[in-house]
Motif scaffolding. Structure first.
Motif, short mmCIF file in Angstrom:
data_model
loop_
_atom_site.label_atom_id
_atom_site.label_comp_id
_atom_site.label_asym_id
_atom_site.label_seq_id
_atom_site.Cartn_x
_atom_site.Cartn_y
_atom_site.Cartn_z
N LYS A 138 35.29 -86.78 14.14
CA LYS A 138 35.84 -87.39 12.92
C LYS A 138 36.15 -88.86 13.16
O LYS A 138 35.78 -89.73 12.35
CB LYS A 138 37.11 -86.66 12.49
CG LYS A 138 37.66 -87.13 11.16
CD LYS A 138 39.04 -86.59 10.82
CE LYS A 138 39.18 -85.12 10.86
NZ LYS A 138 40.51 -84.63 10.43
N LEU A 142 33.14 -80.57 8.40
CA LEU A 142 33.35 -81.26 9.67
C LEU A 142 33.01 -80.36 10.85
O LEU A 142 32.39 -80.79 11.82
CB LEU A 142 34.79 -81.76 9.77
CG LEU A 142 35.17 -82.49 11.04
CD1 LEU A 142 34.32 -83.74 11.21
CD2 LEU A 142 36.64 -82.84 11.02
N GLU A 143 33.38 -79.09 10.74
CA GLU A 143 33.08 -78.15 11.82
C GLU A 143 31.57 -77.98 11.99
O GLU A 143 31.05 -78.01 13.11
CB GLU A 143 33.73 -76.80 11.55
CG GLU A 143 33.55 -75.83 12.68
CD GLU A 143 34.49 -74.63 12.60
OE1 GLU A 143 34.12 -73.60 13.18
OE2 GLU A 143 35.56 -74.73 11.99
N THR A 159 32.73 -77.00 18.57
CA THR A 159 33.55 -77.05 17.36
C THR A 159 35.04 -76.89 17.64
O THR A 159 35.81 -76.64 16.72
CB THR A 159 33.11 -75.96 16.36
OG1 THR A 159 33.28 -74.67 16.97
CG2 THR A 159 31.68 -76.13 15.92
N GLU A 195 37.01 -79.31 5.94
CA GLU A 195 37.15 -78.92 7.34
C GLU A 195 35.93 -78.11 7.80
O GLU A 195 35.44 -78.28 8.91
CB GLU A 195 38.44 -78.12 7.56
CG GLU A 195 38.78 -77.86 9.00
CD GLU A 195 39.07 -79.12 9.81
OE1 GLU A 195 38.83 -79.08 11.03
OE2 GLU A 195 39.52 -80.13 9.25
N TYR A 197 29.22 -80.13 11.05
CA TYR A 197 28.69 -81.39 11.53
C TYR A 197 28.88 -81.51 13.04
O TYR A 197 27.97 -81.89 13.77
CB TYR A 197 29.38 -82.55 10.80
CG TYR A 197 28.85 -83.91 11.15
CD1 TYR A 197 27.53 -84.24 10.92
CD2 TYR A 197 29.69 -84.87 11.71
CE1 TYR A 197 27.04 -85.51 11.24
CE2 TYR A 197 29.21 -86.14 12.02
CZ TYR A 197 27.89 -86.45 11.79
OH TYR A 197 27.41 -87.70 12.09
N SER A 198 30.08 -81.17 13.51
CA SER A 198 30.36 -81.21 14.95
C SER A 198 29.45 -80.26 15.71
O SER A 198 28.89 -80.62 16.76
CB SER A 198 31.83 -80.86 15.19
OG SER A 198 32.14 -80.91 16.56
N GLU A 199 29.24 -79.07 15.16
CA GLU A 199 28.36 -78.09 15.81
C GLU A 199 26.93 -78.62 15.90
O GLU A 199 26.29 -78.52 16.95
CB GLU A 199 28.37 -76.79 15.01
CG GLU A 199 27.43 -75.73 15.55
CD GLU A 199 27.35 -74.50 14.65
OE1 GLU A 199 26.39 -73.75 14.82
OE2 GLU A 199 28.23 -74.32 13.79
N THR A 239 37.26 -81.73 19.99
CA THR A 239 35.93 -82.30 19.75
C THR A 239 35.77 -82.69 18.29
O THR A 239 35.23 -83.76 17.98
CB THR A 239 34.83 -81.31 20.18
OG1 THR A 239 35.00 -81.01 21.57
CG2 THR A 239 33.45 -81.90 19.96
N LYS A 240 36.24 -81.84 17.38
CA LYS A 240 36.15 -82.17 15.96
C LYS A 240 36.91 -83.45 15.63
O LYS A 240 36.44 -84.27 14.85
CB LYS A 240 36.66 -81.03 15.09
CG LYS A 240 35.69 -79.88 14.96
CD LYS A 240 36.04 -78.91 13.86
CE LYS A 240 37.46 -78.39 13.92
NZ LYS A 240 37.75 -77.34 12.95
N GLU A 241 38.07 -83.64 16.24
CA GLU A 241 38.85 -84.86 16.00
C GLU A 241 38.11 -86.09 16.52
O GLU A 241 38.12 -87.15 15.90
CB GLU A 241 40.23 -84.76 16.63
CG GLU A 241 41.18 -83.86 15.87
CD GLU A 241 41.39 -84.31 14.42
OE1 GLU A 241 41.67 -85.51 14.19
OE2 GLU A 241 41.27 -83.46 13.52
#
Length: 83
Positions: free
Chosen positions: A33, A13-14, A24, A10, A16-18, A28-30
């Motif tokens: 993903k 993923l956070e 984050t 997690e 990567y999203s940032e 947005t994270k979903e």
């Protein structure tokens, strides 16, 4: 899955999203993903994506929206970090 791994993944993923879109929050994270997984499947098994798209055209349309949203957010984030 082990609890530690789930938390560590997690965090990945956070981050990567940032780095990708500058956000984050959970929604947005979903989306990031879903976009990442869909992109991987499309590259590794394009026939599966074609089959899925034929079965679920509404989901395919929603995925297109997510892809476009990620693209726009990424471009905005890249522009804001150039300044």
């Amino acid at each position: 899955m082990e609890k530690d791994f789930a938390q560590q993944f997690e965090a990945l993923l956070e981050k990567y999203s940032e780095l990708l879109v500058g956000e984050t929050d959970g929604e947005t994270k979903e989306k990031v993903k879903a976009w990442a997984l869909y992109s991987h499947i499309a590259k590794s098994m394009p026939a599966l994506i074609g089959h899925w798209s034929a079965l679920y055209p509404e989901a395919r349309a929603e995925m297109k929206e997510i892809i476009n949203e990620i693209k726009v957010l990424n471009e905005q984030h890249r522009q804001s970090t150039k300044k």
